[in-house]
Design a protein around this motif. Structure first.
Motif, short mmCIF file in Angstrom:
data_model
loop_
_atom_site.label_atom_id
_atom_site.label_comp_id
_atom_site.label_asym_id
_atom_site.label_seq_id
_atom_site.Cartn_x
_atom_site.Cartn_y
_atom_site.Cartn_z
N LEU A 140 0.34 -42.22 18.07
CA LEU A 140 -0.28 -42.82 19.28
C LEU A 140 0.21 -42.14 20.31
CD1 LEU A 140 -1.95 -45.21 20.38
CD2 LEU A 140 0.18 -46.42 20.65
N ASP A 141 1.05 -41.50 20.32
CA ASP A 141 1.70 -40.82 21.53
C ASP A 141 0.83 -39.37 21.71
OD1 ASP A 141 3.65 -39.86 23.88
OD2 ASP A 141 4.08 -38.54 22.44
N THR A 142 0.85 -38.79 20.49
CA THR A 142 -0.22 -37.61 20.46
C THR A 142 -1.45 -37.96 20.81
OG1 THR A 142 1.55 -36.53 19.05
CG2 THR A 142 -0.83 -35.46 19.20
N ALA A 143 -2.01 -38.85 20.34
CA ALA A 143 -3.37 -39.39 20.70
C ALA A 143 -3.53 -39.30 22.15
CB ALA A 143 -3.89 -40.65 19.94
N ARG A 144 -2.87 -40.27 22.81
CA ARG A 144 -2.74 -40.40 24.33
C ARG A 144 -3.03 -38.91 25.04
NH1 ARG A 144 -2.34 -45.44 25.80
NH2 ARG A 144 -1.69 -47.34 24.45
N LYS A 145 -2.04 -38.16 24.24
CA LYS A 145 -2.02 -36.89 25.32
C LYS A 145 -3.24 -35.83 25.07
CE LYS A 145 3.06 -36.46 25.04
NZ LYS A 145 4.18 -35.42 24.38
N ILE A 146 -3.79 -36.09 24.04
CA ILE A 146 -4.78 -35.18 23.69
C ILE A 146 -6.27 -35.73 24.27
CG2 ILE A 146 -4.00 -33.96 22.03
CD1 ILE A 146 -5.67 -35.44 19.74
N SER A 147 -6.36 -37.13 24.36
CA SER A 147 -7.56 -37.86 24.69
C SER A 147 -8.18 -37.43 25.96
CB SER A 147 -7.09 -39.24 24.60
OG SER A 147 -6.35 -39.62 25.71
N GLY B 101 0.47 -29.98 26.13
CA GLY B 101 1.91 -29.87 25.65
C GLY B 101 2.42 -30.41 24.25
N VAL B 102 1.35 -30.46 23.54
CA VAL B 102 1.47 -31.02 22.00
C VAL B 102 1.25 -29.40 21.29
CG1 VAL B 102 0.35 -31.97 19.81
CG2 VAL B 102 0.42 -32.99 22.21
N SER B 103 2.24 -29.07 20.41
CA SER B 103 2.41 -27.88 19.97
C SER B 103 1.23 -27.63 19.10
CB SER B 103 3.44 -27.69 19.08
OG SER B 103 3.51 -28.57 17.94
#
Length: 403
Positions: free
Chosen positions: A48-55, A30-32
């Motif tokens: 941090l929010d993006t890092a958590r989503k892709i981790s 869901g990250v562009s």
């Protein structure tokens, strides 16, 4: 905080190691894709929010893998841990140094293992019920391999490998990757020592699933191909389990390729389907993995969802009666996959309905599913007034934080 080119380079290396394009990583998280490109080039900072989503997709379990060694923050705490995990952990690390007494027979071990797997596939609370069985089963089977000899010991070693496989299934989604690797390694060692090709092939199947989960898809595919070469000669004149296992290996390869956006996943799926229809009775269901004609169709839905094709997923699901899926746990996971498909299309009402169906089938499956919890959290914050109350209640039940 200024953008850090070294962070971007780490993201790029992890993405490429996982075999994912930027577009594929974007569709899974869901990250562009544009934001991912800017982060990798060092022109945008990694929040941090993006890092958590892709981790999760990249197999990252500590933010130090993204931000560098000066940052140490485990992400495993995000996942709920079943209360039975400590007892299973103790059983896995309590080696039977001294053994005596009369050993259980290999036939007894196989029967106990059959009962444990039956519990896993039929219970709505499979983790609680299986978690109560596992510690004793681990201890008994480990001791048997020390006390038996000859063919009975080889059979006991193959059973021990399957006990570790059940342990891996129990531990999935709890965040303790070290314990899962322990199960994979112990299972493989027991299989190799048993010198049973089918046991070795099954251990490879479990290892490949974990390799895919940690972003090492290419390694998983290599191991699967080696196992296919080991098992395939046994299909013509061997037991039904040989054909079932070969089909399982191709299905695992299909799912691994689909996860990276590789359309050749369908070639692997077609091989599995051909094997099941040609070499197995129409009503065959494997006692461990539940592979058979119905589960092959379940995998088709999973592949379509992972390939980002909700229309194909729904087309495949249309002809599949969920009640025919011969496992409560797999049936609940099927509803979660359908919820993912509805989520890809932006249908909040359908997504909520399907997660509720999964909850009704097996509360523990959805309770510990990272995907289900992530979707439920988003639904709680994004749903309109008509379904918000139900969405918030589901998120609360799953202990999923609204995003």
């Amino acid at each position: 905080m200024e953008p850090d080119p070294e962070v971007g380079q780490r993201v790029k290396e992890l993405r490429e190691r996982a075999g994912l394009s930027r577009e594929r990583l974007a569709s899974l998280t869901g990250v562009s894709a544009t934001l991912i490109k800017f982060v990798e080039r060092g022109t945008r900072r990694l929040t941090l929010d993006t890092a958590r989503k892709i981790s999760d997709v990249l197999g990252v379990r500590d933010l130090g893998e993204l931000y560098g060694p000066d940052v140490r923050l485990s992400l495993d705490g995000r996942l709920p841990t079943h209360p039975g995990v400590p007892d299973v952990r103790r059983a896995l690390t309590a080696w039977p140094v001294r053994v005596d007494g009369e050993p259980p027979s290999a036939a007894y071990l196989e029967g106990a293992l059959d009962a444990a797997w039956r519990t896993w596939h039929t219970s709505r609370q499979q983790r609680s019920e299986t978690g109560a069985i596992l510690p004793g089963l681990i201890d008994t089977t480990q001791r048997a391999t020390r006390l038996l000899d000859g063919e009975e010991r080889r059979s006991a070693l193959a059973s021990l490998a399957e006990v570790y496989h059940l342990g891996q299934a129990f531990l999935a989604w709890h965040g303790d990757r070290e314990l899962m690797w322990l199960c994979v390694d112990r299972g493989m060692q027991a299989s190799l020592e048993s010198d049973d090709p089918l046991s070795i092939g099954r251990s490879v199947w479990y290892a490949a699933h974990l390799l895919r989960a940690v972003g090492r898809a290419d390694e998983g595919l290599e191991r699967l191909h080696e196992a296919e070469q080991l098992v395939e000669p046994l299909v013509a004149d061997g037991p039904a389990q040989a054909a079932a296992q070969l089909a399982d290996l191709h299905l695992c390869a299909a799912l691994t390729k689909a996860r990276t956006g590789d359309q050749s996943a369908w070639a692997e799926w077609n091989k599995a389907r051909e094997i099941v229809h040609r070499a197995l009775p129409a009503d065959y269901v494997d006692p461990r993995t539940r592979v058979g004609r119905t589960l092959v169709d379940v995998y088709a839905v999973m592949c379509a969802v992972d390939l980002g094709d909700p229309e194909e997923a729904q087309r495949r699901a249309h002809a599949l009666d969920p009640q025919s899926i011969p496992s409560t746990e797999r049936r609940a996971r099927h509803y979660v996959e359908l919820a993912r498909s509805a989520d890809l299309e932006g249908s909040l009402e359908a997504t909520l309905h399907l997660l509720q169906r999964a909850q009704a089938v097996s509360p523990e499956t959805i309770r510990y599913s990272p995907i289900a919890r992530e979707i439920a959290g988003r639904l709680a914050s994004q749903s309109g007034a008509a379904i918000r109350e139900d969405a918030v209640e589901l998120a609360r039940t799953l202990n999923a934080s609204p995003e």
